[in-house]
Design an enzyme around this catalytic site. Structure first.
Site, PDB file in Angstrom:
ATOM      1  N   ASP A   1      26.367  16.775   7.892  1.00 55.31           N
ATOM      2  CA  ASP A   1      26.109  14.956   8.874  1.00 55.31           C
ATOM      3  C   ASP A   1      26.626  14.503   8.027  1.00 55.31           C
ATOM      4  O   ASP A   1      26.894  14.081   6.300  1.00 55.31           O
ATOM      5  CB  ASP A   1      24.688  14.907   9.874  1.00 55.31           C
TER       6      ASP A   1
ATOM      7  N   ASN B   1      10.388  16.404  12.344  1.00 54.87           N
ATOM      8  CA  ASN B   1      10.153  16.091  14.480  1.00 54.87           C
ATOM      9  C   ASN B   1      11.374  16.925  14.542  1.00 54.87           C
ATOM     10  O   ASN B   1      11.259  16.975  16.087  1.00 54.87           O
ATOM     11  CB  ASN B   1      10.891  14.741  14.191  1.00 54.87           C
TER      12      ASN B   1
ATOM     13  N   HIS C   1      14.469  17.600  13.718  1.00 56.86           N
ATOM     14  CA  HIS C   1      15.842  17.343  14.194  1.00 56.86           C
ATOM     15  C   HIS C   1      16.697  18.476  13.519  1.00 56.86           C
ATOM     16  O   HIS C   1      16.249  18.951  12.677  1.00 56.86           O
ATOM     17  CB  HIS C   1      16.211  15.653  14.364  1.00 56.86           C
TER      18      HIS C   1
HETATM   19  C1  GLP Z   1      17.876  15.137   6.988  1.00 54.65           C
HETATM   20  C2  GLP Z   1      19.004  15.580   7.773  1.00 54.65           C
HETATM   21  C3  GLP Z   1      18.656  17.054   7.498  1.00 54.65           C
HETATM   22  C4  GLP Z   1      17.521  17.644   7.505  1.00 54.65           C
HETATM   23  C5  GLP Z   1      16.566  16.730   7.177  1.00 54.65           C
HETATM   24  C6  GLP Z   1      15.578  17.623   6.168  1.00 54.65           C
HETATM   25  O1  GLP Z   1      17.411  13.827   7.820  1.00 54.65           O
HETATM   26  N1  GLP Z   1      19.958  15.034   7.933  1.00 54.65           N
HETATM   27  O2  GLP Z   1      20.219  17.755   7.814  1.00 54.65           O
HETATM   28  O3  GLP Z   1      17.665  19.047   7.534  1.00 54.65           O
HETATM   29  O4  GLP Z   1      16.128  15.461   7.552  1.00 54.65           O
HETATM   30  O5  GLP Z   1      15.290  16.826   5.225  1.00 54.65           O
HETATM   31  P1  GLP Z   1      14.608  17.298   3.924  1.00 54.65           P
HETATM   32  O6  GLP Z   1      15.825  18.778   3.853  1.00 54.65           O
HETATM   33  O7  GLP Z   1      14.993  16.639   2.846  1.00 54.65           O
HETATM   34  O8  GLP Z   1      13.408  17.404   4.499  1.00 54.65           O
END
Ligand code: GLP
Length: 246
Positions: A67, A136, A138
């Site tokens: 992304d 959450n 995602h």
């Molecule tokens: C972001 C990214 C994800 C990532 C998630 C968790 O928004 N788009 O690909 O896995 O959040 O991030 P973190 O590893 O900083 O908790």
């Protein structure tokens, strides 16, 4: 699902880096799906170290990122392209012509998303897809919803995600509210999915993933339908049993 329950973040990062290196040894022209966020930073540091020590060769590898934010210039300090350069691309022998991220800084996001999907499909999708998970649930930027897009698309970020990601920006107002992300179908088309989870904030999502039900309100649960998933989880993200007294 194969589960590797690690004691701490360092072990999780080393296990993930070893898995990537083994995959590259087995298939030097691997298509490697990459994720951003704090979780994989340790894995990237370990991969850079292994490259420096001559233990891995990225020269034939292709990378496809999950992304990218919409509306940030590519050289913005918080763009995912900048993240990838700082954490991996600038330190290993990847061919820059073979490292792909969606371009979020374009007029026509739908056209860019369609073109990115086609490109990933033409590569045969990822051989190994590294994945993190939002608090959450995602994955990529596929946020909890009643229905999920299968293919790469532009999406609005939830307030929770904007708040969570605001730690990287000067203020919450500066966090982009949209992104281009692979869809859940694009992610699920990977041959092997490696999900990393670290930190108490991820416990609920991991507990739901391991709970045995599929729910688009927690997109990571879809991974239960994939035949080849490895969850590498550190102890802080590992779901706790509720004690009888609680
Ligand atoms: C972001 C990214 C994800 C990532 C998630 C968790 O928004 N788009 O690909 O896995 O959040 O991030 P973190 O590893 O900083 O908790």
């Amino acid at each position: 699902m194969k589960i590797i329950h690690c004691n701490n973040y360092e072990e999780m990062s080393a296990a993930a880096a070893n898995l990537v290196c083994d995959a590259i040894k087995e298939k030097p022209d691997l298509v490697l799906g990459l994720a951003t966020g704090s979780t994989p930073e340790g894995m990237y540091a370990e991969l850079c170290r292994k490259y420096k020590d001559g233990k891995v060769d990225f020269s034939k590898v292709t990378t496809v990122n999950l992304d990218e934010y919409c509306g940030l210039p590519a050289d913005h300090p918080q763009s995912y392209l900048t993240f990838m350069k700082q954490n991996l691309f600038d330190h290993v022998n990847l061919n820059p012509a073979k490292t792909f991220l969606p371009n979020g800084n374009t007029e026509d996001h739908d056209a860019e998303a369609a073109q990115y999907e086609k490109m990933v499909e033409a590569l045969g999708f990822a051989d190994v897809q590294i994945l993190g998970v939002g608090r959450n649930g995602h994955i990529g930027f596929n946020e909890p919803a009643e229905a999920l897009f299968t293919k790469t698309h532009m999406t609005a970020l939830t307030k929770d995600t904007v708040r969570a990601n605001s730690r990287f920006f000067a203020s919450v107002d500066e966090v982009p509210k949209h992104a281009i992300t692979m869809g859940v179908g694009t992610i699920m088309a990977a041959k092997h999915i490696v999900l990393l989870a670290s930190g108490e904030g991820k416990r609920a999502a991991i507990a739901t993933l391991l709970g045995g039900m599929i729910d688009t309100i927690c997109p990571v649960t879809l991974l239960q339908l994939h035949p080849n998933v490895t969850l590498i989880c550190d102890d802080s993200a590992w779901p706790r049993r509720r004690s009888a007294e609680a």
